[in-house]
Design a protein around this motif. Structure first.
Motif, PDB file in Angstrom:
ATOM      1  N   LEU A 228       2.328 -57.863  60.577  1.00  0.00           N
ATOM      2  CA  LEU A 228       1.964 -59.284  60.518  1.00  0.00           C
ATOM      3  C   LEU A 228       2.555 -59.908  59.263  1.00  0.00           C
ATOM      4  N   PHE A 229       2.617 -59.108  58.214  1.00  0.00           N
ATOM      5  CA  PHE A 229       3.075 -59.600  56.913  1.00  0.00           C
ATOM      6  C   PHE A 229       4.472 -59.080  56.582  1.00  0.00           C
ATOM      7  N   ALA A 230       4.644 -57.782  56.804  1.00  0.00           N
ATOM      8  CA  ALA A 230       5.850 -57.123  56.302  1.00  0.00           C
ATOM      9  C   ALA A 230       7.123 -57.661  56.944  1.00  0.00           C
ATOM     10  N   LEU A 231       6.999 -58.295  58.101  1.00  0.00           N
ATOM     11  CA  LEU A 231       8.200 -58.759  58.793  1.00  0.00           C
ATOM     12  C   LEU A 231       8.631 -60.158  58.377  1.00  0.00           C
ATOM     13  N   LEU A 232       7.861 -60.799  57.501  1.00  0.00           N
ATOM     14  CA  LEU A 232       8.220 -62.170  57.110  1.00  0.00           C
ATOM     15  C   LEU A 232       9.087 -62.130  55.854  1.00  0.00           C
ATOM     16  N   PRO A 233      10.339 -62.566  55.967  1.00  0.00           N
ATOM     17  CA  PRO A 233      11.235 -62.422  54.817  1.00  0.00           C
ATOM     18  C   PRO A 233      10.985 -63.440  53.718  1.00  0.00           C
ATOM     19  N   SER A 234      10.143 -64.432  53.968  1.00  0.00           N
ATOM     20  CA  SER A 234      10.010 -65.516  52.995  1.00  0.00           C
ATOM     21  C   SER A 234       8.867 -65.317  52.012  1.00  0.00           C
ATOM     22  N   MET A 235       8.103 -64.228  52.174  1.00  0.00           N
ATOM     23  CA  MET A 235       6.997 -63.949  51.259  1.00  0.00           C
ATOM     24  C   MET A 235       7.240 -62.575  50.618  1.00  0.00           C
ATOM     25  N   PRO A 236       7.829 -62.565  49.435  1.00  0.00           N
ATOM     26  CA  PRO A 236       8.270 -61.289  48.856  1.00  0.00           C
ATOM     27  C   PRO A 236       7.144 -60.289  48.616  1.00  0.00           C
ATOM     28  N   GLY A 237       5.930 -60.775  48.389  1.00  0.00           N
ATOM     29  CA  GLY A 237       4.822 -59.862  48.130  1.00  0.00           C
ATOM     30  C   GLY A 237       4.410 -59.080  49.368  1.00  0.00           C
ATOM     31  N   TRP A 238       4.819 -59.548  50.505  1.00  0.00           N
ATOM     32  CA  TRP A 238       4.414 -58.911  51.753  1.00  0.00           C
ATOM     33  C   TRP A 238       5.511 -58.062  52.353  1.00  0.00           C
ATOM     34  N   GLN A 239       6.729 -58.472  52.126  1.00  0.00           N
ATOM     35  CA  GLN A 239       7.806 -57.847  52.868  1.00  0.00           C
ATOM     36  C   GLN A 239       8.053 -56.431  52.394  1.00  0.00           C
ATOM     37  N   GLY A 240       8.496 -55.614  53.299  1.00  0.00           N
ATOM     38  CA  GLY A 240       8.920 -54.288  52.878  1.00  0.00           C
ATOM     39  C   GLY A 240       8.260 -53.174  53.657  1.00  0.00           C
ATOM     40  N   ALA A 241       8.944 -52.025  53.626  1.00  0.00           N
ATOM     41  CA  ALA A 241       8.551 -50.899  54.457  1.00  0.00           C
ATOM     42  C   ALA A 241       7.332 -50.164  53.920  1.00  0.00           C
ATOM     43  N   VAL A 242       6.942 -50.451  52.674  1.00  0.00           N
ATOM     44  CA  VAL A 242       5.819 -49.697  52.108  1.00  0.00           C
ATOM     45  C   VAL A 242       4.482 -50.155  52.690  1.00  0.00           C
ATOM     46  N   GLN A 243       4.487 -51.348  53.305  1.00  0.00           N
ATOM     47  CA  GLN A 243       3.196 -51.893  53.762  1.00  0.00           C
ATOM     48  C   GLN A 243       2.515 -51.005  54.796  1.00  0.00           C
ATOM     49  N   GLY A 244       3.290 -50.414  55.696  1.00  0.00           N
ATOM     50  CA  GLY A 244       2.683 -49.569  56.725  1.00  0.00           C
ATOM     51  C   GLY A 244       1.900 -48.411  56.122  1.00  0.00           C
ATOM     52  N   PRO A 245       2.581 -47.540  55.353  1.00  0.00           N
ATOM     53  CA  PRO A 245       1.855 -46.436  54.721  1.00  0.00           C
ATOM     54  C   PRO A 245       0.713 -46.920  53.836  1.00  0.00           C
ATOM     55  N   SER A 246       0.942 -48.009  53.137  1.00  0.00           N
ATOM     56  CA  SER A 246      -0.066 -48.512  52.221  1.00  0.00           C
ATOM     57  C   SER A 246      -1.322 -48.935  52.995  1.00  0.00           C
ATOM     58  N   PHE A 247      -1.119 -49.662  54.079  1.00  0.00           N
ATOM     59  CA  PHE A 247      -2.267 -50.082  54.898  1.00  0.00           C
ATOM     60  C   PHE A 247      -3.003 -48.867  55.455  1.00  0.00           C
ATOM     61  N   TRP A 287     -11.699 -35.674  50.740  1.00  0.00           N
ATOM     62  CA  TRP A 287     -10.770 -36.495  51.530  1.00  0.00           C
ATOM     63  C   TRP A 287     -10.666 -37.915  50.977  1.00  0.00           C
ATOM     64  N   LEU A 288     -11.818 -38.437  50.556  1.00  0.00           N
ATOM     65  CA  LEU A 288     -11.825 -39.775  49.954  1.00  0.00           C
ATOM     66  C   LEU A 288     -10.889 -39.794  48.752  1.00  0.00           C
ATOM     67  N   GLY A 289     -10.962 -38.733  47.966  1.00  0.00           N
ATOM     68  CA  GLY A 289     -10.100 -38.635  46.786  1.00  0.00           C
ATOM     69  C   GLY A 289      -8.642 -38.539  47.171  1.00  0.00           C
ATOM     70  N   LEU A 290      -8.350 -37.741  48.192  1.00  0.00           N
ATOM     71  CA  LEU A 290      -6.952 -37.574  48.593  1.00  0.00           C
ATOM     72  C   LEU A 290      -6.330 -38.908  49.007  1.00  0.00           C
ATOM     73  N   PHE A 291      -7.060 -39.654  49.854  1.00  0.00           N
ATOM     74  CA  PHE A 291      -6.475 -40.916  50.319  1.00  0.00           C
ATOM     75  C   PHE A 291      -6.444 -41.967  49.212  1.00  0.00           C
ATOM     76  N   SER A 292      -7.411 -41.897  48.286  1.00  0.00           N
ATOM     77  CA  SER A 292      -7.363 -42.806  47.140  1.00  0.00           C
ATOM     78  C   SER A 292      -6.135 -42.518  46.288  1.00  0.00           C
ATOM     79  N   LEU A 293      -5.812 -41.234  46.207  1.00  0.00           N
ATOM     80  CA  LEU A 293      -4.635 -40.839  45.425  1.00  0.00           C
ATOM     81  C   LEU A 293      -3.363 -41.372  46.083  1.00  0.00           C
ATOM     82  N   LEU A 294      -3.289 -41.225  47.396  1.00  0.00           N
ATOM     83  CA  LEU A 294      -2.125 -41.751  48.123  1.00  0.00           C
ATOM     84  C   LEU A 294      -2.024 -43.266  47.953  1.00  0.00           C
ATOM     85  N   PHE A 295      -3.155 -43.927  48.046  1.00  0.00           N
ATOM     86  CA  PHE A 295      -3.190 -45.375  47.882  1.00  0.00           C
ATOM     87  C   PHE A 295      -2.655 -45.769  46.500  1.00  0.00           C
ATOM     88  N   THR A 296      -3.139 -45.071  45.472  1.00  0.00           N
ATOM     89  CA  THR A 296      -2.707 -45.371  44.110  1.00  0.00           C
ATOM     90  C   THR A 296      -1.203 -45.159  43.955  1.00  0.00           C
TER      91      THR A 296
END
Lengths: 446, 532
Positions: A228-247, A287-296
């Protein structure tokens, strides 16, 4: 392995016993929900002018804010929940089997809240169904929002099927001990049941779990929602391939936090120390810690690429992001959680249920803050920043803030009701696991 | 798409069918399928033949009836007498796990042995699935191949191709002529009755980061030919008109999700957060519901995905013209003037004018009229497809004229090579021509760096691939340029200063957020200023 001493009857405790505490919890949740519903009524009457949203550009605001942020947050909890439950089935993680159904129910509850947020967010909710269906054949080809609606619907159907299938086994076996006034519901849920189906259903559920595990990273919180966000080229804070893993990491950590909070409440309310064991909570905390680590880690990726010699628009956004007090607060929450999870891994005495509960709340507050910031800061720093009123400013209005309390209350009510209707811990979890384990092993190999 | 290459064969072939393989995924895939079929106890040749014809079926070379007639008997012969249970289906059944009253095994045996119907049916299902899979993968690839032929306007995202569309409306805006008087902003508000702060037409005054020079940027909607807002709309309310490329919002179907506003790189959208300042009753429009307008006879006008554009002389066109309607377009869609509550609005380029049913002539827009009235004539609206001399060529004609006023160095050189301003011969160090690259003649009369005109033109954020239809003459704002705070400049009119030109009870404001922040009750100082 798990649930050592629990008896099948134990899982019926919530259905059979209702204390005054339950009524108080229900009353409080209902009161908060009603206040919010009234606020929503006011919004319907006056229009979205009662929010603090505005037009970006010369308008000096942001057009998406807390509603969309909270929508993604709830969807994340939902997706994470079902991934957790699917993992339990697919990988035979029997230690977590007692919370598998809680995770599934959380998915249904959280997805419903996300759905409510779509309705709350739109300017003309009365047209949602007709407009979307009418244009679907065309819009599904180009609108990420329609992909989103499609996939969430698919997910809802899969989860509801999954839940309905697994409930049949339990209800058939425990029905005689469950309240008579729900008899028609139980009859409907178990319609056409024969013992022959157990084996088949187990396979169906296994395949559904596989589908969910495959779909989640590709399509759901790892795909369509960030798109929804990552595909919009006009908003630099949203664009990019990292959004999927991050979400996806946010989804998983929020869901685990949600499951910890609900299981903690159930254990406290129904003396389920032997059903929802310390051992299980320890595992969930890890597990909570593991995913928090990935998020960070993914946040660091974004910050580094955003502040080191980045294009002007991205660099403006990134500097704004890392200097926002709310963002720093959110990251601090996650840092505290990480510190606790590491400490309890090193020294088991550091672990306590209350600390894990607090860590879960911190995670949920952190992810909600991050999600809302993600939405409106992304919009505040567009590529086309000639406007004097860009970056705009935004802080949610009372009506908007009430929606968070309101949906959390509705979700609480959902759980308060559901624990009185069906067993929230699977019968399988308190039965012997031996047969099932063998069988699952066979299927994995096949 | 062509099947001509394979015409040496007697039989019509699927376009993917080559000598090696009929399947689009190639011979290897086909062999694998065959191997799998051969492992079963059924006729592999028959299976492969069926799969081949399934693909012909999806390609439309044979009909379903033909397909059925061809294989019905074969399939019956192959499977009818077969009573053997399909042991594959019993995979994973744990024989130890028997129920209380009847074992799983028994029950499954019952099913399999009780009738040949079941086993045949399950085999048919398998065959069907294999055929369907093969056929579907062929179909999916086949469809992709055809994508180029599917007209893009089917989706309402792009204008029709240049040959089919009637116009491609756009503007040439001469920023060198703009003095920031904001008459265009006032003209737009008066035409459309937009609410406070919803400045569909907007003018930036900004200072060049390098020179400190004051510049203006006039910003209507860019009416992109590849509009991100139209693409992302979940209900296709925001769409591009096939006929003329106008990017409009159907106020009747918009759900107010604001994704268009999020996707637009220019920030031209203004949502109707609360009640519109200008009541519907004050607008001029044909007093019928959109459904009624859409039902009126439209004649043989331009036909598109969602309705016909009323032809001149048709009932609908007559009725709209009589009402001097400024709310409906020729399709009878409510897409012009300010939006209702909860719906997105933005610059429309006056579709009711372009559809020829208002008192204002086609090929004009309110902002251009207002700009012309001041004598500045910076805005030139017209058909960007037009050749000079065609109707509605104002934009392209103006651009051409301006280009001629700024001739290219080539043109200058041709006129008088002695006078060109290129200092190739510097005093003291005369550079020598390299014979292998340049002739002496080239050296004396060097090729110009620009082969057309020196006129500086640009399209805003063209790199994003939006294909905007506004061409600017002047310099593009640099990445560090910042708009001058409209509330602090004294030497040029601010948005409040054009209040006297507004015919509606609308307060002209630049920063809408400030206005909206007061919520449903409205800001107190606005009521004061209205009274004043």
């Amino acid at each position: 392995m798990s649930a050592i001493d629990a008896e099948p009857d134990d899982i019926l405790t919530p259905i059979k016993n209702t204390s005054w505490r339950w009524f108080i919890a229900f009353g409080v949740a209902a009161a908060i929900a009603l206040v919010w519903l009234a606020a929503w009524g006011y919004q319907l009457q006056e229009g979205l002018v009662v929010t603090n949203l505005a037009d970006w550009g010369s308008g000096g605001g942001v057009t998406w804010g807390l509603y969309i942020g909270a929508f993604i947050w709830w969807v994340g909890i939902a997706h994470g929940g079902i991934i957790l439950s699917a993992a339990v089935r697919l990988f035979g993680m029997t230690r977590y089997q007692p919370v598998a159904r809680v995770a599934e129910l959380l998915t249904i509850g959280a997805l419903s809240m996300a759905g409510i947020y779509i309705v709350v967010h739109t300017g003309r909710p009365d047209r949602l169904v007709t407009s979307v269906i009418e244009s679907y054949p065309w819009t599904v080809q180009s609108s990420p929002l329609v992909w989103d609606v499609t996939v969430i619907t698919l997910y809802f159907v899969m989860t509801a099927t999954y839940l309905a299938l697994t409930l049949r086994y339990d209800i058939v076996r425990l029905r005689h001990k469950m309240p008579k006034y729900f008899a028609p519901l139980y009859a409907a849920l178990t319609v056409g049941y024969t013992k022959k189906e157990d084996q088949i259903i187990e396979r169906m559920v296994w395949w559904l779990a596989l589908g969910i595990i495959v779909l989640a990273p590709l399509l759901l919180h790892g795909g369509v929602i960030p798109w929804l966000f990552a595909l919009l080229p006009s908003m630099p804070g949203w664009q990019g391939a990292v959004q999927g893993p991050s979400f996806l990491t946010i989804a998983l950590m929020s869901a685990i936090a949600g499951v910890i909070i609900i299981s903690y409440s159930l254990r406290w309310a129904y003396d389920w120390e032997h059903v929802l064991t310390d051992n299980m909570f320890r595992g969930l905390t890890a597990w909570l810690g593991l995913f928090s680590l990935l998020f960070t880690w993914l946040q660091l990726q974004q910050i580094i690429t955003g502040v080191f010699a980045a294009p002007k628009d991205l660099s403006k956004f990134s500097f704004a992001k890392i200097t926002t007090p709310e963002y720093i607060a959110a990251m601090t929450f996650i840092a505290i959680v990480l510190a606790y999870v590491f400490a309890q891994a090193v020294d088991k005495r550091v672990f306590s249920l209350n600390r894990s509960l607090a860590a879960s709340f911190l995670v949920l507050m952190g992810t909600l803050t991050e999600k809302v910031l993600f939405v409106f800061e992304g919009l505040e720093y567009p590529t086309f920043s000639l406007y004097h009123a860009v970056p705009g400013h935004y802080f949610p209005s009372t009506v908007e803030l009430l929606s968070v309390a309101g949906t959390a209350s509705l979700c609480t009510i959902f759980f308060l009701v559901i624990v009185k209707v069906v067993p929230v811990v699977e019968l399988h979890a308190v039965e012997s696991h031996d047969d099932h384990d063998d069988h699952e092993g066979e299927e994995v190999r096949a | 798409m062509s099947t001509d290459e394979s015409s040496e064969s007697d039989e019509p072939r699927h376009p993917y069918e080559t000598d090696e393989s009929f399947h689009p995924m190639g011979k290897e895939w086909e062999d694998e399928m065959r191997a799998e079929l051969e492992e079963t106890e059924y006729d592999a040749d028959l299976g492969m033949q069926m799969a081949r014809d399934a693909q012909r079926l999806v390609a439309g070379e044979i009909s379903e009836e033909e397909f059925y007639a061809e294989y019905h008997d074969d399939v019956e012969d192959e499977f009818e007498a077969d009573e053997r249970p399909i042991f594959d289906d019993l995979d994973g059944v744990d024989l130890d796990e028997v129920g209380d009253d009847q074992s799983m095994l028994e029950s499954l045996q019952d099913v399999d042995l009780s009738g040949d119907d079941v086993s045949r049916r399950s085999m048919m299902k398998k065959m069907g699935a294999a055929g369907l899979f093969l056929g579907y993968s062929a179909y999916a690839t086949h469809e992709n191949e055809q994508d180029d032929e599917i007209p893009e306007q089917v989706s309402g995202v792009r204008p029709q191709g240049e040959d089919e569309r009637e116009h491609r409306w756009g503007m040439v805006i001469d920023l060198d002529r703009c003095d920031g008087c904001l008459s265009c902003v006032a003209g737009c508000i008066n035409e459309n009755g937009t609410s406070t702060g919803a400045n569909w037409m907007y003018v930036f005054a900004y200072e060049d980061d390098q020179s400190g020079q004051r510049n203006f940027l006039v910003r209507p909607c860019q009416h992109c030919s590849n509009a991100p807002c139209a693409k992302v709309c979940p209900v296709r309310a925001r769409h591009t008109r096939e006929k003329d490329g106008l990017v409009l919002t159907n106020y009747e179907t918009c759900i107010g999700c604001r994704y268009c506003q999020v996707a637009c790189p220019y920030g031209v959208n203004y949502f109707q957060w609360g009640e519109p300042d200008v009541e519907m009753g004050r607008l001029e429009f044909l007093d019928e519901t959109p459904a009624e307008v859409q039902e009126m006879d439209a004649g043989d006008g331009f036909e598109a995905r969602a309705g016909t554009y009323a032809e001149e002389g048709s009932d609908r066109h007559e009725a709209l013209s009589e009402a001097n309607d400024h709310v409906y377009d020729a399709r009878g869609w409510w897409a012009d003037s300010r939006p209702p509550t909860g719906v997105m609005g933005k610059c429309t380029m006056c579709p009711s004018r372009q559809d020829g049913h208002t008192d204002n002539p086609k090929g004009t827009v309110a902002c251009m009229n207002a700009c012309d009235e001041t004598g500045m004539s910076a805005i030139h609206f017209g058909d960007m497809d037009a050749e000079i001399g065609d109707d509605y060529d104002r934009g392209v004609r103006y651009l051409e004229r301006r280009k001629n006023l700024n001739p290219s160095p080539t043109e200058k050189n041709e006129a008088d090579p002695e006078e060109d301003g290129f200092g190739w011969e510097e005093e003291g160090s005369t550079p020598q021509p390299r014979d292998d690259i340049y002739t002496q003649e080239d050296w004396e009369n060097p090729p110009a760096p620009h082969d057309t005109s020196q006129l500086s033109t640009f399209k805003l954020l063209e790199d994003l691939g939006t294909e905007p239809n506004i061409t600017y003459i002047g310099n593009e704002p640099g990445p560090d340029d910042e708009q001058v705070d409209p509330s602090t400049v004294d030497d040029i009119p601010g948005y409040e200063d054009i209040q006297r030109d507004i015919q509606w009870p609308v307060t002209v404001k630049d920063n809408r957020k400030h206005h909206l922040d007061y919520g449903a009750g409205g800001p107190p100082e606005d009521t004061e200023s209205e009274e004043a």
